[in-house]
Design a protein around this motif. Structure first.
Motif, short mmCIF file in Angstrom:
data_model
loop_
_atom_site.label_atom_id
_atom_site.label_comp_id
_atom_site.label_asym_id
_atom_site.label_seq_id
_atom_site.Cartn_x
_atom_site.Cartn_y
_atom_site.Cartn_z
N CYS A 278 6.65 12.55 -40.79
CA CYS A 278 5.45 12.90 -40.08
C CYS A 278 4.25 12.42 -40.77
O CYS A 278 4.14 12.18 -41.71
N CYS A 285 10.09 19.38 -37.53
CA CYS A 285 11.13 20.05 -37.00
C CYS A 285 12.25 19.63 -36.66
O CYS A 285 12.54 18.04 -36.61
N ASP A 288 12.33 22.13 -30.40
CA ASP A 288 11.70 22.90 -30.38
C ASP A 288 10.52 23.67 -30.15
O ASP A 288 9.69 23.85 -30.47
N ASN A 290 10.68 24.59 -33.19
CA ASN A 290 10.25 25.20 -34.66
C ASN A 290 8.93 24.61 -34.36
O ASN A 290 7.67 24.56 -35.77
N CYS A 291 8.55 24.26 -32.94
CA CYS A 291 6.61 23.49 -33.07
C CYS A 291 6.02 24.98 -32.62
O CYS A 291 6.52 25.81 -31.86
N ASP A 295 3.66 22.36 -28.73
CA ASP A 295 4.78 20.44 -28.94
C ASP A 295 5.56 20.74 -28.73
O ASP A 295 6.50 21.13 -28.53
N CYS A 297 9.24 19.06 -30.05
CA CYS A 297 9.87 17.71 -31.10
C CYS A 297 10.98 16.72 -30.45
O CYS A 297 11.18 16.66 -29.74
N CYS A 301 9.33 15.27 -35.74
CA CYS A 301 8.24 15.93 -35.70
C CYS A 301 7.16 16.53 -34.32
O CYS A 301 7.72 16.17 -33.19
N CYS A 302 6.77 17.25 -34.65
CA CYS A 302 5.87 18.08 -34.23
C CYS A 302 4.76 17.44 -33.28
O CYS A 302 3.76 16.73 -33.88
#
Length: 372
Positions: A278, A285, A288, A290-291, A295, A297, A301-302
């Motif tokens: 990332c 991530c 989603d 985890n963001c 943001d 996912c 990546c977020c």
């Protein structure tokens, strides 16, 4: 001795099947210029050699493989950079006439139709997300030359991760064109006329020379332009790639005089490897959840969601991340981070504001990713 047995044709020093174009055993497509120098392990930013003419022309059952590109010399350089998730492909153009950005007018049996094409306001000039005229590929209103090649600068993408001989994304094999994200320097439009005698292209008059000054401080790679001409253009495509994948990029442009049979066009190819990490400012991530800050996912990546809705969208349009069953008509479902999100389809090789062209499993999507 440069001779082949009956049924074979000499291509690039190899005897290849005259019907299929295959230079390998079995049914594999011909390795059109990608052998040698291609990345076999995905190291971020690995760039293979530029392949002039992309391994074409050669005779095959597909007549497009035998079309000559007679102006490839105008392509001074192709420069892929970046990697995962964002990559940029720069093209540097050099010629005695300004590059053709697209067909802004068609004249069909005397009836004219206008199409939006980004105009130059000064020389040099700079435009983000340029309008490139009619982007139809077939039909009388198509923005193509007499042999069917896009008149606008076009990028064609093939994922060669699992098959380094794969050329299926090339124009010759029906790959979808990607429109440029940015153009700088000089350019002009053209008129396509169709009548009883056939189709022809008439470029507009050249603008004031810019002598390789793109207006942005950029320069072509050292040694790329040995004889600078009066007109120079930098074209860029910003795209999002899949982590750990290798790609073949084919670029195609038309010069500004179009005085040869079939049209004056150049092509070149280069191989490139995406990265695996990332960007430094984004967190990793799996979903989603985890963001933060809304943001999304995407491929580990977020990413921030779009700040503006796509043009023409309804107020009730489900935002990215909505369940796929609620997607608006014609939107595409994009699988990322174990989830499926709604994404608008690309239109004429471009995405609406707040989205970026994304390649996944060889398909084009518009995903909610911003490019800074």
């Amino acid at each position: 001795m440069n001779k082949c047995k009956p049924g074979l044709t000499c291509t690039g020093g190899m005897c290849c099947n005259a019907k299929t174009g295959s230079c390998a055993s079995g049914t594999a497509q011909m390795d059109a210029g990608v052998s040698g120098g291609k990345p076999t392990a995905c190291t971020p930013g690995v760039v293979g050699p530029v392949i002039t003419e992309c391994g074409y022309p050669f005779a095959s059952s597909n007549p497009l493989t035998d079309i000559l590109f007679n102006e490839s010399a105008v392509l001074a350089a192709i420069v892929p950079s970046g990697g995962y998730p964002f990559a940029s492909i720069q093209l540097f153009y050099n010629d005695e006439h300004a590059m053709t950005l697209g067909v802004h007018q068609t004249v069909i049996n005397g009836v004219s139709t206008a199409f939006p094409l980004s105009a130059m306001t000064k020389s040099p000039d700079i435009v983000d997300m340029p309008k490139t005229g009619t982007n139809l590929i077939i039909g009388q209103q198509a923005g193509v030359d007499p042999v069917g090649r896009p008149m606008w600068p076009a990028l064609f993408i093939t994922d060669i991760t699992n098959d380094t001989n794969n050329v299926s994304g090339d124009w010759q094999w029906g790959g979808p064109p990607v429109n440029p994200s940015y153009v700088a320097g000089t350019w002009k439009g053209a008129v396509r006329t169709v009548d009883a005698s056939g189709a022809s292209i008439t470029p507009d008059a050249d603008p004031v020379k810019n002598n390789q000054n793109y207006g942005n401080g950029h320069t072509a790679p050292a040694g790329a332009i040995t004889k600078p001409e009066g007109y120079g253009t930098e074209v860029r495509w910003d795209i999002r790639l899949e982590a750990g994948h290798n790609y073949r990029f084919q670029v195609m442009v038309h010069d500004g005089d179009q005085n040869k049979i079939g049209g004056d066009s150049g092509e070149a190819c280069v191989t490139f490897c995406a990265g695996n990490m990332c960007p430094g400012e984004l967190s990793s991530c799996t979903t989603d959840t985890n963001c933060t800050n809304g943001d999304v996912c995407a491929d580990g990546c977020c990413f921030p969601p779009p700040t503006t809705p796509p043009p023409g969208s309804d107020a009730g349009t489900p935002p990215p991340g909505s369940d796929a069953s609620t997607c608006p008509p014609n939107w595409k479902t994009y699988v990322t981070g174990g989830a499926t999100i709604c994404t608008p389809p690309p239109t004429n090789g471009q995405c609406p504001a707040g989205y970026v062209i994304t390649i996944q499993n060889g398909q084009q999507y518009c995903t909610p990713v911003q490019i800074n």
